[in-house]
Enzyme design. Structure first.
Site, PDB file in Angstrom:
ATOM      1  N   GLY A  79       4.045   9.232   1.935  1.00 18.76           N
ATOM      2  CA  GLY A  79       2.877   8.421   0.405  1.00 18.76           C
ATOM      3  C   GLY A  79       3.582   7.315   0.991  1.00 18.76           C
ATOM      4  O   GLY A  79       3.753   6.483   2.177  1.00 18.76           O
TER       5      GLY A  79
ATOM      6  N   TYR B 206       5.891   4.999  -0.557  1.00 17.94           N
ATOM      7  CA  TYR B 206       7.351   4.537  -0.409  1.00 17.94           C
ATOM      8  C   TYR B 206       8.220   5.482  -0.156  1.00 17.94           C
ATOM      9  O   TYR B 206       8.932   5.680  -0.169  1.00 17.94           O
ATOM     10  CB  TYR B 206       7.469   4.104  -2.336  1.00 17.94           C
TER      11      TYR B 206
ATOM     12  N   THR C 219       8.198   9.711   2.068  1.00 11.30           N
ATOM     13  CA  THR C 219       7.646  11.362   2.671  1.00 11.30           C
ATOM     14  C   THR C 219       7.402  12.134   1.300  1.00 11.30           C
ATOM     15  O   THR C 219       8.487  11.519   0.532  1.00 11.30           O
ATOM     16  CB  THR C 219       8.791  11.969   3.755  1.00 11.30           C
TER      17      THR C 219
ATOM     18  N   ASP D  55      -2.309   0.324  -8.356  1.00 12.41           N
ATOM     19  CA  ASP D  55      -2.422   0.506  -6.475  1.00 12.41           C
ATOM     20  C   ASP D  55      -3.357   1.712  -6.342  1.00 12.41           C
ATOM     21  O   ASP D  55      -3.281   2.569  -6.245  1.00 12.41           O
ATOM     22  CB  ASP D  55      -1.834   0.442  -5.633  1.00 12.41           C
TER      23      ASP D  55
END
Length: 292
Positions: free
Chosen positions: A13, A15, A17, A126
């Protein structure tokens, strides 16, 4: 972490895993997000923890549920409800054809989730097809809500994949620092067009300059009258005065006239003019829509 048994790695992802896992007690399937933090010596910033704990209160059927926050020695693991696939994978499986009713249903659910979070002053910042998740019942859920505020919008994923600019509005591309709910509404417009075109991105720019050119070539370069504060933005620079494309018919050929009108109201360069999630849900495009 003993509470959860890791089953398989789902992917990387923004930020950290992501793993598919099982709750050992209840046997519920969940998604574990291991968050990587830059300043390892500092551990988890308390501001991030506060933000994340607020997200546990966001309970809505179109928001991926944050079940649990596991915090131990400089590691942060977020336990989310599990969904089968994201919108990007869904596009890949639909072979360039998406039923107009599904387009409408997905946009409706996206706007419902946005409206709920915006009413609680939580922004996404986002939004993109990769963080819109779809479960087996055709329910769409927004993932990673509020994480941008807790951890900052990354410039690149730590897997060195560049974070996409395709869904960023012109004000943010020009360096606006004060975000409002309008940032998410622009992204929703880009995703709406992509839904209508069964997975073809509307503005697939290569960098900030290319991104702005693509936007202005379609929508027209804003004038001082249309967007008075544009020239005051930190990274503003002038662009050629492209004329607006007269009609979006060729851009989203499968979308009907009311759909195109809604799209135009989402894709306003001036953030003040962008329609809100609540207003969008009242738009005539949804007048014949019966939520499941």
């Amino acid at each position: 972490m003993q509470k959860y048994e890791k089953l398989e790695k789902i992917g990387e992802g923004t930020y950290g895993t992501v793993f598919k896992a099982k709750n050992r007690e209840t046997h519920e399937i969940v998604a574990l997000k291991r968050v990587r933090l830059d300043d390892d010596d500092e551990g988890v910033p308390s501001s991030a923890l506060r933000e994340i704990c607020l997200l546990k209160e966001l309970k809505h059927k179109n928001i991926v549920r944050l079940h649990d926050v596991l915090h131990s020695d400089k590691k942060l693991t977020l336990v989310f409800e599990f969904c089968d696939q994201d919108l990007k994978k869904y596009f890949d499986s639909c072979n360039g054809d998406l039923d107009p009713e599904i387009v409408k249903s997905f946009l409706f659910q996206l706007l419902k989730g946005l409206g709920f979070c915006h009413s609680r002053n939580v922004l996404h910042r986002d939004l993109k097809p990769q963080n819109l998740l779809i479960n087996r019942n055709g329910e769409l859920k927004l993932a990673d809500f509020g994480l941008a505020r807790a951890f900052g919008i990354p410039v690149r994923c730590y897997s060195a994949e560049v974070v996409t600019l395709w869904y960023r509005p012109p004000d943010v591309l020009f360096g606006a620092k004060l975000y409002s709910t309008s940032i998410d509404m622009w992204s929703a417009g880009c995703i709406f067009a992509e839904l209508a075109n069964a997975g073809r991105p509307l503005f697939p720019g290569n960098d900030v300059d290319d991104q702005l050119k693509r936007i202005f070539r379609l929508l027209g370069t804003p004038t001082e009258e249309q967007w008075p504060s544009m020239t005051k933005l930190p990274d503003y620079k002038p662009y050629p005065m492209y004329p607006a494309t007269t009609s979006l018919v060729n851009v989203v050929p499968k979308l009907n006239a009311t759909g195109r009108d809604l799209l135009q109201n989402l894709l306003k360069c001036n953030p003040v003019q962008r329609i809100s999630a609540e207003e969008a849900l009242q738009h005539p495009y949804f007048s014949d829509f019966c939520p499941p």
